[in-house]
Every structure is written in C-alpha cells, then in structure tokens.
Design an enzyme around this catalytic site. Structure first.
Site, PDB file in Angstrom:
ATOM      1  CE  LYS A 126      44.561  49.796  29.335  1.00 59.61           C
ATOM      2  NZ  LYS A 126      43.462  49.237  29.881  1.00 59.61           N
ATOM      3  CG  ASP A 166      43.420  46.879  27.042  1.00 58.91           C
ATOM      4  OD1 ASP A 166      42.605  46.915  28.069  1.00 58.91           O
ATOM      5  OD2 ASP A 166      43.509  47.491  25.791  1.00 58.91           O
TER       6      ASP A 166
HETATM    7  O1  2IT Z   1      40.713  48.187  30.765  1.00 62.36           O
HETATM    8  C1  2IT Z   1      40.894  47.464  31.861  1.00 62.36           C
HETATM    9  O2  2IT Z   1      40.326  47.688  32.770  1.00 62.36           O
HETATM   10  C2  2IT Z   1      41.802  46.316  31.584  1.00 62.36           C
HETATM   11  N1  2IT Z   1      42.251  46.201  30.745  1.00 62.36           N
HETATM   12  C3  2IT Z   1      42.179  45.702  32.869  1.00 62.36           C
HETATM   13  C4  2IT Z   1      42.910  46.245  33.828  1.00 62.36           C
HETATM   14  C5  2IT Z   1      43.661  45.267  35.047  1.00 62.36           C
HETATM   15  O3  2IT Z   1      44.435  45.712  35.656  1.00 62.36           O
HETATM   16  O4  2IT Z   1      42.989  44.164  35.143  1.00 62.36           O
END
Ligand code: 2IT
Length: 450
Positions: A126, A166
């Site tokens: 993240k 996100d």
């Molecule tokens: O919380 C999540 O799963 C996302 N923000 C998507 C992450 C992604 O790599 O598509």
C-alpha cells in the site's frame, strides 16, 4: 488465546502504540488464526508471526509540487511493500489528508491476506500521501502526480511492485502517474500500474470491479441462507467508485440501495438509487465536489439528514459500509443489531472497530462478512489487468466479469470451508483470515523458513 499468538500481539501493541489502525488489524487477523498455529508448531519455531508483522520494506519520500499561484508545497509519500511471498507487491495508493504510517501499514497488512484470497499471485502493498486532493485544479493534480512518480519510479515494476488506485486516486491520477513513469523510464513495462484508462491498457470492468464483486459475494451469502437478493433494501456509506458499483449491480439484480452517506450527512431514497439518471447524477456530483451528497437529495426530492450516519435505520435488510476505516463503532453496531437487518457486509477496508465487529459477529440473528474477502474483486481484476497487459491481450467485459464472478464465488467458498475445517461453523470473518493466512504462511515457509 494461544500464548505465542498473544505474545506477538502484545509486542505489536507495545512497539506500535502510535499506530492504532495497524495494531487493530494485527489483532483482528491474528485472533482468528490460532487454530492454524496450533496445527503447525514449526510456525512458532521459526517465529513466522513476528516476521509477518514487519513490512519487508517501507519507505517515505518527499513530494514537492507547485500550486497554480506559484507557491510550493511539500507532502509526504509512502510505499509499504508488506509481503511479497506469493507475487509482486500489489496494492493501491491513497491520497488523503489523514494518511500516516499507521494507515498505510494497516492497509498493506490487510492487502497481503486479501490478495492471497484472490487465488492469484500477488503480494501485499500500500502507499500514498497526505496530499489532500479536495479543491485542487487539474493542473495541480498533474504536477503532484508527476512529482510523486519521480520519487517512486525506481522502486516499482511489473515483477517488483504494481501500484493502483485507492481513495483520492482514480483513473485520472493513475493516467498522470503512468505517463510520468513512461517518461522517466522510456518503457511501458507491462503497464506497471493497474486501474489505467482503457486506451492506456486498462481492463474493462476494473472501475466497477470492487462494487460488483461485493454484490457477487453478497449473493453467495444469500444463497447460503436460502435467501435471494431480489427486493432487498441496502444501506451503504460512501458514494465513491465502490458504493456506486454496488448501487448499479444491486439495481441490475432487482435489489435497491436506499441509503447512502457522505461526509456531510446521509441521503434516504426509499425508491432506490437505481435508475440511470440517478447513477449518472452521482458521478457528476462526485466530480464537482466529493465532500457533499446533499445535492442528490435536492435533485431527487428525498430526505437528507445532516451531520450524522444512517446506521441502524429500521427499513434496511443489508448493511454495507463502503467508505472510511472505523466508520462503524460500537455505538453504531448496537443500533445496527437492534434494527433487525440480518446481513452486515463490510466493503471498505476495516470499516468496523474490532469491538463493534466482534459484537456484530456474536449476534445470533446476523451474518457478518469481512472486507478483505468482500472487496477483493477490485484487486482481483487488477491482477487480470496485469495478465492482459503481459500477454498483450484485451479481454471483453463479459470475460472479465465472468472471471470476477467466479473469483468471488471461490473466495466465499474458501472462507466458508476454512471456517468449517476448524469447527467454526459459517464464520466468514475467521474463514477469510484463516484461508488468506494459510496461503501466505505456506509460501513463506517454502521460501526458507529460517
Ligand atoms: O484496497 C484495495 O484492494 C485497492 N485499493 C485496490 C488495489 C489494487 O491493486 O487494485
């Protein structure tokens, strides 16, 4: 509670007292996985859990950008590459004022188990920034994204780390970030990020995937209960991409979202947010101002209640928090339990405090499903975007949707089976933690336990 698991939780609490969200998620996940630890003494011997709560790599960087008046600003950027045992690090970037190390770490930790649940080879990560996109011009967003990627590009790549969006990072931001990545590296690198626009190699259905996936998962829960989605009234919080996808898919399947909420208060539309006109209006409203949902109530002549949440409304069958973390506290959980709603389906990452979640799970009349399973369709379709990019193929919307639906059916099944295997009945929260944890732990052991 097993003494090893307890000792790891205690250590995290002691070491990370300033990171409450991170402590919360570790406690939530690890309190479910005790039976696996008891079955695998080698996990204790090799101290797997202490290894798992420490990100493999996490770094910060500064982002300097110029506003439209020529003033300079500095924000903090983060990337937390939490666990890469089962695939390249994968997870979104969040641009929001309140972003801090605790939030990035909780999201990275959750992402690790969520990504494992998709059944696809993606590790957990993240990142983001404390940059506040509210009220920024397009040119300011562009300059910020370019500066962000200038700092990050050396540390990502299709086999290393594949960021996505996100909160605060949608198609526009991904486009600007990807453009800067290409400028700096001179390479397309299998798309390197997911959530790209269609012309840039994005996947059909990616914008809708999280919301659609949540509804597909919900349908599996309903099927398990010999119930059906037809005619159900759903209360969501938020009206972003995810909540919007829920509204659209629910309408298609004969249910209706009757409540939504924003930072300014909540809207009650008893007819349902289920027509093309209403769904399009939400898109326009959000693009103009992401902080207010009141204009919807004005436009469609329905009730708006300022400064509070709708949790606990009596005319609701299914509750789906789809906004921020810790949206539902104990006080709201008590109201939800008393409202008679049977289904509590988490959608946002960690939308419920631990005490509230455990309280809801203890309600005999309720079924509770956890976000790391329910919202996994988003990152799951991101992994499908990676496949399409690396194979130089474009799948049709029907193909992606079919994969998504199958993935959600499998996630529900794997969670239910994992819970049943350990004698926990139909406990989807424990089941998701058990199934995700088992896969990550096995990969870590295979790659050298010591
Ligand atoms: O919380 C999540 O799963 C996302 N923000 C998507 C992450 C992604 O790599 O598509």
């Amino acid at each position: 509670m097993n003494s090893y698991v307890q000792s790891v939780i205690d250590k995290v609490k002691e070491k990370h007292g300033t990171e409450p969200e991170f402590v919360q998620t570790v406690e939530e996940v690890f309190s479910s996985i005790v039976p696996v630890i008891e079955k695998h003494p080698e996990y204790v011997k090799y101290d797997l859990l202490n290894r798992m709560v420490e990100p493999e790599r996490m770094f910060t960087f500064h982002i300097v950008w110029m506003d439209d008046e020529g003033n300079y600003h500095t924000n903090i950027g983060y990337r937390c590459q939490f666990n890469g045992a089962i695939g390249p690090y994968k997870g979104g970037l969040r641009f929001q004022k309140n972003v801090n190390p605790s939030i990035i770490k909780f999201l990275g930790f959750e992402q690790t188990f969520k990504n494992a649940l998709t059944g696809l080879p993606i590790g957990g990560a993240k990142g983001g920034s404390d940059f506040d996109p509210a009220g920024k011009s397009d040119a300011e967003i562009l300059r910020f994204c370019q500066s962000f990627m200038t700092a990050l590009y050396r540390y990502i790549g299709p086999d290393i780390d594949v960021p996505a969006g996100d909160m605060g990072v949608g198609g526009r931001e991904i486009g600007y970030l990807f453009g800067q990545y290409r400028r700096l590296t001179g390479a397309w690198k299998n798309g390197v990020m997911t959530g790209k626009g269609l012309a840039s190699g994005g996947s059909l259905i990616r914008p809708e995937a999280t919301g659609y996936g949540a509804v597909y998962y919900l349908c599996e829960v309903l099927k398990h209960e010999n119930d059906s989605i037809e005619g159900k009234r759903i209360a969501v919080s938020g009206y972003g991409n995810v909540a919007w996808g829920i509204m659209k898919k629910a309408a298609e399947l004969g249910a209706k979202v009757t409540y939504m909420a924003g930072p300014d208060g909540y809207v009650h539309d008893p007819d349902g947010i289920n027509t093309e006109e209403k769904l399009n209006f939400i898109l326009e409203m959000r693009a103009k101002d992401s902080m207010h949902c009141k204009p919807y109530a004005e436009k469609f002549c329905c009730e708006f209640v300022e400064g509070t949440k709708h949790w606990g409304a009596k005319d609701v069958d299914i509750v789906m928090p789809a906004a921020l973390q810790n949206d539902v506290t104990m006080e709201w959980a008590e109201k939800i339990a008393a409202s008679g709603a049977k289904y509590y389906i988490e959608v946002a990452n960690m939308p419920t405090t631990n005490d509230a979640l455990n309280y809801l799970r203890s309600q005999k009349h309720m079924i509770v499903a956890p976000s790391k399973a329910v919202n996994a369709g988003g990152v799951g379709v991101s992994a499908l975007e990676m496949s399409q990019n690396s194979e130089r193929l474009v799948w049709t919307a029907e193909e992606v949707d079919q994969h998504l639906r199958k993935m959600m059916i499998e996630i529900h099944k794997a969670s239910a089976e994992a819970a049943a295997e350990y004698g926990l009945g139909y406990d989807l929260v424990a089941g998701a933690n058990l199934a995700g944890f088992k896969k990550v732990a096995e990969a870590m052991m295979e790659q050298g336990p010591f």
